[in-house]
Design an enzyme around this catalytic site. Structure first.
Site, PDB file in Angstrom:
ATOM      1  N   ARG A   1       0.820  -1.212   0.000  1.00  0.00           N
ATOM      2  CA  ARG A   1       0.000   0.000   0.000  1.00  0.00           C
ATOM      3  C   ARG A   1       0.856   1.266   0.000  1.00  0.00           C
ATOM      4  O   ARG A   1       0.510   2.257  -0.636  1.00  0.00           O
ATOM      5  CB  ARG A   1      -0.910   0.020   1.229  1.00  0.00           C
ATOM      6  CG  ARG A   1      -1.912  -1.127   1.306  1.00  0.00           C
ATOM      7  CD  ARG A   1      -3.185  -0.781   0.540  1.00  0.00           C
ATOM      8  NE  ARG A   1      -4.215  -1.770   0.757  1.00  0.00           N
ATOM      9  CZ  ARG A   1      -5.096  -1.725   1.757  1.00  0.00           C
ATOM     10  NH1 ARG A   1      -5.043  -0.740   2.630  1.00  0.00           N
ATOM     11  NH2 ARG A   1      -6.016  -2.648   1.886  1.00  0.00           N
TER      12      ARG A   1
ATOM     13  N   ASP B   1     -16.228   9.601   6.390  1.00  0.00           N
ATOM     14  CA  ASP B   1     -15.143   8.620   6.373  1.00  0.00           C
ATOM     15  C   ASP B   1     -13.870   9.378   6.722  1.00  0.00           C
ATOM     16  O   ASP B   1     -13.816  10.603   6.599  1.00  0.00           O
ATOM     17  CB  ASP B   1     -15.019   7.976   4.981  1.00  0.00           C
ATOM     18  CG  ASP B   1     -14.305   6.630   5.032  1.00  0.00           C
ATOM     19  OD1 ASP B   1     -14.990   5.588   4.983  1.00  0.00           O
ATOM     20  OD2 ASP B   1     -13.052   6.613   5.148  1.00  0.00           O
TER      21      ASP B   1
HETATM   22  C1  LIG Z   1     -14.464  -1.855   4.936  1.00  0.00           C
HETATM   23  S1  LIG Z   1     -15.001  -0.198   4.738  1.00  0.00           S
HETATM   24  C2  LIG Z   1     -16.703  -0.321   5.181  1.00  0.00           C
HETATM   25  C3  LIG Z   1     -17.572   0.530   4.305  1.00  0.00           C
HETATM   26  C4  LIG Z   1     -19.065   0.454   4.595  1.00  0.00           C
HETATM   27  N1  LIG Z   1     -19.384   0.920   5.920  1.00  0.00           N
HETATM   28  C5  LIG Z   1     -19.593  -0.947   4.410  1.00  0.00           C
HETATM   29  O1  LIG Z   1     -19.897  -1.632   5.393  1.00  0.00           O
HETATM   30  O2  LIG Z   1     -19.700  -1.397   3.262  1.00  0.00           O
HETATM   31  C6  LIG Z   1     -14.267   0.587   6.177  1.00  0.00           C
HETATM   32  C7  LIG Z   1     -14.205   2.110   6.071  1.00  0.00           C
HETATM   33  O3  LIG Z   1     -13.852   2.639   7.347  1.00  0.00           O
HETATM   34  C8  LIG Z   1     -13.038   3.775   7.146  1.00  0.00           C
HETATM   35  N2  LIG Z   1     -12.286   4.059   8.387  1.00  0.00           N
HETATM   36  C9  LIG Z   1     -11.222   3.388   8.895  1.00  0.00           C
HETATM   37  N3  LIG Z   1     -10.784   3.991  10.011  1.00  0.00           N
HETATM   38  C10 LIG Z   1     -11.594   5.047  10.225  1.00  0.00           C
HETATM   39  C11 LIG Z   1     -11.656   6.050  11.233  1.00  0.00           C
HETATM   40  N4  LIG Z   1     -10.789   6.097  12.237  1.00  0.00           N
HETATM   41  N5  LIG Z   1     -12.634   6.995  11.140  1.00  0.00           N
HETATM   42  C12 LIG Z   1     -13.533   6.971  10.114  1.00  0.00           C
HETATM   43  N6  LIG Z   1     -13.526   6.044   9.137  1.00  0.00           N
HETATM   44  C13 LIG Z   1     -12.567   5.093   9.194  1.00  0.00           C
HETATM   45  C14 LIG Z   1     -12.171   3.376   5.967  1.00  0.00           C
HETATM   46  O4  LIG Z   1     -11.611   4.500   5.328  1.00  0.00           O
HETATM   47  C15 LIG Z   1     -13.141   2.594   5.092  1.00  0.00           C
HETATM   48  O5  LIG Z   1     -13.704   3.408   4.092  1.00  0.00           O
END
Ligand SMILES: C[S@@+](CC[C@H](N)C(=O)[O-])C[C@H]1O[C@@H](n2cnc3c(N)ncnc32)[C@H](O)[C@@H]1O
Length: 278
Positions: free
Chosen positions: A42, A141
């Site tokens: 990454r 996000d």
């Molecule tokens: C696997 S995706 C899930 C997307 C959606 N909620 C779903 O269930 O399909 C996880 C998301 O969490 C976000 N994320 C990770 N750490 C975070 C944080 N500390 N605060 C806000 N978002 C975060 C990532 O950028 C990513 O877009």
């Protein structure tokens, strides 16, 4: 760590530890010991873009350049999502909205590239049979890149297989010419979702309660238990007694009944006695 002698950039166990600590501090994300290859692949793109030779150089650059932090976080988040993922949640949402008509605010707290908040917006538009409805949707996000993509509302056509033909017709425009094979969420639906960058591990969120419904799906799994519980408590504080918290398919809070009570499959409501958390 695996043997890295043939890699483009030098990367050792100490570098991995430094990345891990920084990511935990800045985003609450806990990487397990075996994620070194993921970190390498990454971040290698960032090293290439910056013409750096080693992870040590990159980590020094990161320390001295606050603006790089955003790229660092964007590179290390996992953004897997889809339209109408865990479809039972959208059935439950429609049911809730019919039983509780009127002004509502929904917060989709890790909205990734937008498929999730647009699925929410589609569900709302169907319940009200109108784009002009009393439901506000905030999507957030930590990753600025996914938020940018979400705001365009443009997706590959093959990602829309969970939508019915009727939903495709009502909520999507088919791309033509150079946009062939892509679809775009119609502007009436896009305007129903407000996107913001919010780090869930920040001590305060630029969001005002009450929030009636929170979708916080498939993000808690990246946090340790202590961080999960702290975020869960703060979110539940924003909900009214009859509010709902939607969790991801592998996020289970059945053992936290002082905070939430089960209200369906990976669906929770505030615990009845409504303890307030500091
Ligand atoms: C696997 S995706 C899930 C997307 C959606 N909620 C779903 O269930 O399909 C996880 C998301 O969490 C976000 N994320 C990770 N750490 C975070 C944080 N500390 N605060 C806000 N978002 C975060 C990532 O950028 C990513 O877009």
């Amino acid at each position: 760590m695996n043997d890295k002698t043939h890699q483009e950039f030098s990367f050792n166990g100490d570098d991995f530890e430094r990345v891990r600590k920084k990511l935990y501090r800045k985003a609450g994300i806990s990487l397990s010991d075996n994620k070194d290859a993921l970190v390498y692949s990454r971040l290698a793109r960032r090293l290439r873009a910056l013409s750096l030779q080693s992870f040590d150089e990159y980590l020094t650059y990161l320390k001295r350049t606050p603006a790089e932090e955003e790229h660092f976080i964007n590179a290390l988040t996992t953004n897997l999502t889809s339209f109408f993922r865990e479809p039972h949640h959208f059935t439950a949402l429609a049911h809730y909205l019919r039983a509780h008509p009127g002004e509502k605010t929904i917060w989709c707290a890790a909205s990734s590239t937008g498929e999730e908040p647009y699925s929410i917006a589609m569900t709302v538009a169907e319940v009200y049979d109108s784009f002009d409805n009393p439901v506000a949707i905030i999507a957030s996000d930590i990753d600025s890149q996914v938020l940018e993509k979400a705001q365009t509302g443009i997706y590959r056509e093959d990602t829309t297989k969970n939508l019915s033909a009727q939903q495709c017709q009502r909520f999507l425009h088919r791309g033509k010419g150079t946009q062939n094979g892509r679809v775009r969420v119609v502007p009436e639906l896009r305007k129903n979702v407000t996107f913001r960058r919010i780090n869930l591990t920040d001590t305060s969120w630029p969001i005002r309660g009450p929030i009636d419904i929170i979708f916080c799906r498939n993000v808690m799994i990246y946090f340790d238990k202590q961080t999960q519980i702290s975020i869960l408590k703060r979110m539940i504080n924003l909900l009214p007694d009859d509010g709902l918290y939607f969790a991801g398919h592998s996020e289970n809070f059945n053992h936290n009944q002082d905070i939430v009570l089960p209200a369906g499959k990976t669906l929770y409501r505030p615990a009845r006695h409504r303890r307030r958390y500091g």
